[in-house]
Design a protein around this motif. Structure first.
Motif, mmCIF file in Angstrom:
data_model
loop_
_atom_site.group_PDB
_atom_site.id
_atom_site.type_symbol
_atom_site.label_atom_id
_atom_site.label_comp_id
_atom_site.label_asym_id
_atom_site.label_seq_id
_atom_site.Cartn_x
_atom_site.Cartn_y
_atom_site.Cartn_z
ATOM 1 N N ILE A 61 0.825 -1.206 0.000
ATOM 2 C CA ILE A 61 0.000 0.000 0.000
ATOM 3 C C ILE A 61 0.865 1.264 0.000
ATOM 4 O O ILE A 61 0.634 2.196 -0.780
ATOM 5 C CB ILE A 61 -0.950 0.003 1.217
ATOM 6 C CG1 ILE A 61 -1.981 -1.125 1.078
ATOM 7 C CG2 ILE A 61 -1.664 1.345 1.345
ATOM 8 C CD1 ILE A 61 -2.830 -1.060 -0.168
ATOM 9 N N CYS A 62 1.870 1.302 0.875
ATOM 10 C CA CYS A 62 2.664 2.525 1.070
ATOM 11 C C CYS A 62 3.657 2.780 -0.054
ATOM 12 O O CYS A 62 3.984 3.940 -0.338
ATOM 13 C CB CYS A 62 3.406 2.465 2.405
ATOM 14 S SG CYS A 62 2.313 2.477 3.837
ATOM 15 N N PHE A 63 4.146 1.721 -0.702
ATOM 16 C CA PHE A 63 5.202 1.900 -1.695
ATOM 17 C C PHE A 63 4.771 1.595 -3.127
ATOM 18 O O PHE A 63 5.573 1.720 -4.036
ATOM 19 C CB PHE A 63 6.420 1.037 -1.331
ATOM 20 C CG PHE A 63 6.980 1.360 0.028
ATOM 21 C CD1 PHE A 63 7.422 2.633 0.336
ATOM 22 C CD2 PHE A 63 7.040 0.383 1.009
ATOM 23 C CE1 PHE A 63 7.927 2.939 1.590
ATOM 24 C CE2 PHE A 63 7.541 0.669 2.274
ATOM 25 C CZ PHE A 63 7.981 1.952 2.566
ATOM 26 N N ASP A 64 3.524 1.196 -3.324
ATOM 27 C CA ASP A 64 3.059 0.915 -4.672
ATOM 28 C C ASP A 64 1.696 1.544 -4.950
ATOM 29 O O ASP A 64 1.563 2.401 -5.816
ATOM 30 C CB ASP A 64 3.000 -0.598 -4.895
ATOM 31 C CG ASP A 64 2.781 -0.948 -6.365
ATOM 32 O OD1 ASP A 64 2.821 -0.043 -7.208
ATOM 33 O OD2 ASP A 64 2.573 -2.128 -6.678
ATOM 34 N N VAL A 65 0.673 1.149 -4.183
ATOM 35 C CA VAL A 65 -0.689 1.598 -4.480
ATOM 36 C C VAL A 65 -0.845 3.105 -4.296
ATOM 37 O O VAL A 65 -1.293 3.818 -5.212
ATOM 38 C CB VAL A 65 -1.705 0.839 -3.601
ATOM 39 C CG1 VAL A 65 -3.108 1.405 -3.805
ATOM 40 C CG2 VAL A 65 -1.689 -0.649 -3.936
ATOM 41 N N LEU A 66 -0.480 3.624 -3.121
ATOM 42 C CA LEU A 66 -0.662 5.057 -2.879
ATOM 43 C C LEU A 66 0.260 5.923 -3.752
ATOM 44 O O LEU A 66 -0.201 6.954 -4.273
ATOM 45 C CB LEU A 66 -0.470 5.369 -1.390
ATOM 46 C CG LEU A 66 -1.578 4.812 -0.475
ATOM 47 C CD1 LEU A 66 -1.319 5.176 0.975
ATOM 48 C CD2 LEU A 66 -2.961 5.319 -0.906
ATOM 49 N N PRO A 67 1.537 5.560 -3.946
ATOM 50 C CA PRO A 67 2.340 6.346 -4.893
ATOM 51 C C PRO A 67 1.748 6.357 -6.307
ATOM 52 O O PRO A 67 1.797 7.386 -6.992
ATOM 53 C CB PRO A 67 3.704 5.637 -4.870
ATOM 54 C CG PRO A 67 3.785 5.042 -3.508
ATOM 55 C CD PRO A 67 2.371 4.603 -3.209
ATOM 56 N N GLU A 68 1.185 5.228 -6.741
ATOM 57 C CA GLU A 68 0.539 5.170 -8.058
ATOM 58 C C GLU A 68 -0.630 6.142 -8.116
ATOM 59 O O GLU A 68 -0.837 6.838 -9.119
ATOM 60 C CB GLU A 68 0.042 3.750 -8.326
ATOM 61 C CG GLU A 68 -0.683 3.557 -9.637
ATOM 62 C CD GLU A 68 0.241 3.473 -10.831
ATOM 63 O OE1 GLU A 68 -0.206 3.828 -11.943
ATOM 64 O OE2 GLU A 68 1.401 3.072 -10.648
ATOM 65 N N ALA A 69 -1.397 6.203 -7.030
ATOM 66 C CA ALA A 69 -2.530 7.133 -6.983
ATOM 67 C C ALA A 69 -2.062 8.587 -6.991
ATOM 68 O O ALA A 69 -2.620 9.432 -7.697
ATOM 69 C CB ALA A 69 -3.372 6.851 -5.740
ATOM 70 N N LEU A 70 -1.019 8.862 -6.233
ATOM 71 C CA LEU A 70 -0.520 10.239 -6.136
ATOM 72 C C LEU A 70 0.106 10.713 -7.444
ATOM 73 O O LEU A 70 0.106 11.907 -7.743
ATOM 74 C CB LEU A 70 0.493 10.349 -4.991
ATOM 75 C CG LEU A 70 -0.095 10.164 -3.585
ATOM 76 C CD1 LEU A 70 1.021 10.042 -2.552
ATOM 77 C CD2 LEU A 70 -1.020 11.320 -3.222
ATOM 78 N N ASP A 71 0.645 9.791 -8.227
ATOM 79 C CA ASP A 71 1.244 10.157 -9.517
ATOM 80 C C ASP A 71 0.221 10.730 -10.490
ATOM 81 O O ASP A 71 0.596 11.391 -11.455
ATOM 82 C CB ASP A 71 1.907 8.924 -10.156
ATOM 83 C CG ASP A 71 3.262 8.612 -9.531
ATOM 84 O OD1 ASP A 71 3.788 9.474 -8.801
ATOM 85 O OD2 ASP A 71 3.774 7.496 -9.750
ATOM 86 N N LYS A 72 -1.057 10.470 -10.236
ATOM 87 C CA LYS A 72 -2.103 10.986 -11.121
ATOM 88 C C LYS A 72 -2.415 12.456 -10.845
ATOM 89 O O LYS A 72 -3.233 13.069 -11.526
ATOM 90 C CB LYS A 72 -3.368 10.130 -11.000
ATOM 91 C CG LYS A 72 -3.140 8.689 -11.456
ATOM 92 C CD LYS A 72 -4.404 7.872 -11.431
ATOM 93 C CE LYS A 72 -4.127 6.448 -11.876
ATOM 94 N NZ LYS A 72 -3.655 6.359 -13.276
ATOM 95 N N GLY A 73 -1.778 13.026 -9.798
ATOM 96 C CA GLY A 73 -1.846 14.467 -9.559
ATOM 97 C C GLY A 73 -3.045 14.971 -8.795
ATOM 98 O O GLY A 73 -3.233 16.188 -8.697
ATOM 99 N N ARG A 74 -3.862 14.100 -8.242
ATOM 100 C CA ARG A 74 -5.047 14.538 -7.500
ATOM 101 C C ARG A 74 -4.963 14.043 -6.066
ATOM 102 O O ARG A 74 -5.639 13.107 -5.671
ATOM 103 C CB ARG A 74 -6.331 14.041 -8.171
ATOM 104 C CG ARG A 74 -6.619 14.652 -9.529
ATOM 105 C CD ARG A 74 -6.837 16.170 -9.447
ATOM 106 N NE ARG A 74 -7.875 16.517 -8.501
ATOM 107 C CZ ARG A 74 -9.167 16.634 -8.832
ATOM 108 N NH1 ARG A 74 -9.550 16.423 -10.081
ATOM 109 N NH2 ARG A 74 -10.050 16.967 -7.917
#
Length: 244
Positions: free
Chosen positions: A51-64
């Motif tokens: 969650i901390c090193f893959d899922v959430l960074p992936e979500a944050l990369d979308k800029g929202r």
């Protein structure tokens, strides 16, 4: 990946993990609380890493980041609601059931089924990101389900329930996760913004389950330093899985 593949992946990941745990208990008789506590601790670390090193960074990369945070809050509130729901079911079963072993087993089945839908939602949402991410998350969920399968099998084995019936329960519980995966994939695919929100929801659900249930459960089973060490080692193992 299409919606049916996402649902099938959820079913397989949960079904295989639970089945392994059930078979291990039936044939190897795990009675050591320390080993069970370490299993829960290690899988907690794995899920935290994902969650901390893959899922959430992936979500944050979308800029929202606003949508991601809203999703985390929604996921956390959903975890709280499920906790209350499971507690209410447990209270009701205590009132209507006289056989402790049967009651305990049924409560476990219902509790796992309720949690499998939001966990499946996480699989369905992550399926919109990359094939590597969804494959890794499915592996981690399968590993996480092994100690669940062991815990589920304990009361039923005491009640002389056949292995075939328990493996049937594993298929049913896998199906619940598959339903959650289909729901998550469908809702998240409606728009790009919903993918960011959905990943946040997935993160909030898993973080609540790990921090509110798995880690406390591991300490309750074995309140020793090896449980904590296993959690840290699980986190490190998750990072290695994500890197390679």
């Amino acid at each position: 990946m299409n919606v049916m593949n996402a649902g099938l992946l959820g079913l397989i990941a949960e079904g295989i993990g639970l089945s392994i745990g059930i078979i291990v208990l039936y044939f190897f008789k795990i009675k050591d609380g320390r080993n069970m506590g370490m299993l829960y601790g290690a899988t907690s670390g794995l899920m935290l890493a994902m969650i901390c090193f893959d899922v959430l960074p992936e979500a944050l990369d979308k800029g929202r980041i606003d949508l991601v945070f809203c999703g985390i809050i929604i996921g956390t509130l959903l975890g709280v609601y499920l906790d209350d729901l499971v507690e209410g079911v447990e209270t009701k079963f205590k009132q209507i059931s006289r056989k402790n072993i049967g009651r305990t087993g049924l409560i476990l089945v219902l509790g796992i089924a309720m949690h499998n839908i939001p966990e499946g939602f996480a699989i369905g949402t992550i399926a919109h990101t990359s094939s590597d991410s969804i494959s890794r998350f499915a592996i981690i969920l399968a590993l996480h389900s092994i100690p669940e399968g062991i815990a589920l099998a304990i009361p039923f084995k005491k009640a002389d329930t056949s292995l075939g019936i328990l493996l049937g329960m594993a298929c049913f519980l896998g199906g619940m996760m598959g339903i959650g995966a289909i729901l998550g994939y469908t809702l998240s695919g409606l728009s790009e913004n919903l993918i960011s929100t959905g990943l946040g929801v997935a993160g909030g659900i898993i973080l609540y389950i790990v921090c509110g249930e798995l880690i406390p459960e591991s300490r309750k089973i074995w309140n020793g330093r090896w449980t904590t060490i296993a959690t840290i080692l699980g986190l490190m193992g998750g990072i290695l899985l994500l890197k390679y």
